[in-house]
Design an enzyme around this catalytic site. Structure first.
Site, PDB file in Angstrom:
ATOM      1  N   SER A 126       0.743  -0.939  -0.345  1.00  0.00           N
ATOM      2  CA  SER A 126      -0.439  -0.341   0.227  1.00  0.00           C
ATOM      3  C   SER A 126       1.061   1.519  -0.597  1.00  0.00           C
ATOM      4  CB  SER A 126      -0.613  -0.032   1.146  1.00  0.00           C
ATOM      5  OG  SER A 126      -1.246   1.658   1.048  1.00  0.00           O
ATOM      6  N   TYR A 132      -2.212   0.506  10.296  1.00  0.00           N
ATOM      7  CA  TYR A 132      -2.988  -1.105   9.322  1.00  0.00           C
ATOM      8  C   TYR A 132      -1.621  -0.326   8.830  1.00  0.00           C
ATOM      9  CZ  TYR A 132      -4.078  -1.109   4.211  1.00  0.00           C
ATOM     10  OH  TYR A 132      -3.711  -1.805   3.040  1.00  0.00           O
ATOM     11  N   LYS A 136       1.191  -3.257   7.061  1.00  0.00           N
ATOM     12  CA  LYS A 136       2.183  -3.284   5.493  1.00  0.00           C
ATOM     13  C   LYS A 136       3.640  -3.442   5.528  1.00  0.00           C
ATOM     14  CE  LYS A 136      -1.741  -4.089   3.490  1.00  0.00           C
ATOM     15  NZ  LYS A 136      -2.185  -5.305   2.612  1.00  0.00           N
TER      16      LYS A 136
END
Length: 339
Positions: free
Chosen positions: A125, A149, A153
């Site tokens: 991402s 989040y 990643k």
């Protein structure tokens, strides 16, 4: 014929990628725990391609289930989508995100290594760039994260880099997505968020179809063209095609590469709303609201490396994005629960 395992294959990007891979001659199977996706998506993939996608209802943290899958199927590569993806939720439930996204990936890689399957495309991402100091963002831009989040990643990227360094027989591509939007042009599959959407386009679509009274635009005082945040929106079919190109690349190259998947063009929130209204001739009332913490003013990609390395460029226009998103929403006002 190569068999590709799609973890999280029933989700938004996984289901669109299944179509592209099948149409390119790959066989695919999906593994998904269906915690934020629907098995209906894969039935519709089969409608579009004429080819079923076997679904294994399992969790990537379940090592015994993964080992059984790799024992049963002659898998040649994995495209790893499975994970949790809501930024706001990640700040409330960080351990859940590290468990699903980080521990789950470690389990997957351990099972892959034991099965001798060492080709992996990882769904990363643009959040790994944090609040980037400069745009457009290249793959060499500094990495950081502003929420759990994004941190999950980034942790997985570091883990995969260490794995590739320790064992050069691994072939890994880290695909750093910018902002996926749109849907398959058939309108049969699309983005189907649970509850309140976390992303702009499904929110706009749900307002347009009458499910929500108005769109909240967070932040109208950024140093941008109209004061609202600017992002790089990419059509999900272009994104899906990026995974096909990454798999083709891995068949010829070992080692690990990170690649941005974006258009290189930024659009503001209000520009997206205006494009949706103009293209689809439907009103989208909105309200300006205060900024959210952690949001940045500008974020868009430099996609040069994707073109050079993978032979990939985004092909869909902004009009395509908003038109396809609206077709999906109109045909499926309640998402996959519409059936």
């Amino acid at each position: 014929m190569s068999l590709i395992l799609l973890t999280g294959g029933a989700g938004y990007i996984g289901s669109h990628t299944a179509i592209v891979l099948q149409q390119a001659g790959f066989d695919v199977i999906a593994l998904d725990n269906l915690c934020n996706s629907s098995a209906e998506s894969l039935l519709r993939v089969a409608q579009i391609t004429g080819k079923a996608v076997p679904l294994i209802n399992a969790d990537i943290r379940d090592e015994a289930a993964l080992r059984q899958v790799f024992a049963e199927y002659p898998i040649s590569a994995v495209v790893h989508f499975a994970g949790l993806k809501a930024v706001g939720e990640s700040t409330q439930l960080p351990l859940k995100y590290y468990d699903f996204n980080v521990a789950g990936t470690v389990t997957l890689c351990r099972v892959m290594a034991d099965a001798g399957v060492k080709q992996l495309v990882f769904s990363s991402s643009a959040t790994v760039y944090g609040a980037a100091a400069e745009v457009p963002i290249t793959e060499a831009s500094p990495r950081s994260a502003t929420n759990p989040y994004g941190q999950s990643k980034l942790m997985v990227e570091y883990i995969l880099q260490d794995l590739a360094a320790a064992d050069p027989s691994w072939r890994i591509t880290l695909l750093r997505y910018f902002n996926p939007v749109g849907a398959h042009p058939s309108g049969l599959i699309g983005e189907d968020p649970n509850g309140m959407p976390n992303n702009l386009m499904p929110f706009i679509s749900q307002v347009a179809v009458g499910k929500r009274p108005h769109l909240s635009v967070f932040g109208s005082d950024y140093d941008t063209v109209d004061g609202t945040g600017v992002r790089d929106y990419i059509h999900v079919m272009d994104l899906a095609r990026g995974h096909l190109q990454a798999l083709k690349y891995l068949q010829q190259h070992s080692g690990i590469e990170a690649v941005n998947l974006g258009t290189g063009q930024g659009y503001s929130v209000l520009q997206m709303v205006e494009a949706f209204v103009q293209e689809n001739q439907v009103p989208v009332p909105y309200q300006l609201s205060p900024r959210r913490s952690g949001d940045v003013a500008l974020c868009y990609a430099d996609p040069t490396k994707a073109a050079a390395l993978l032979g990939w460029r985004a092909e869909h226009s902004l009009a395509d994005m908003v038109r396809d998103a609206w077709r999906w929403q109109q045909q499926n006002p309640d998402g996959y629960h519409s059936v």
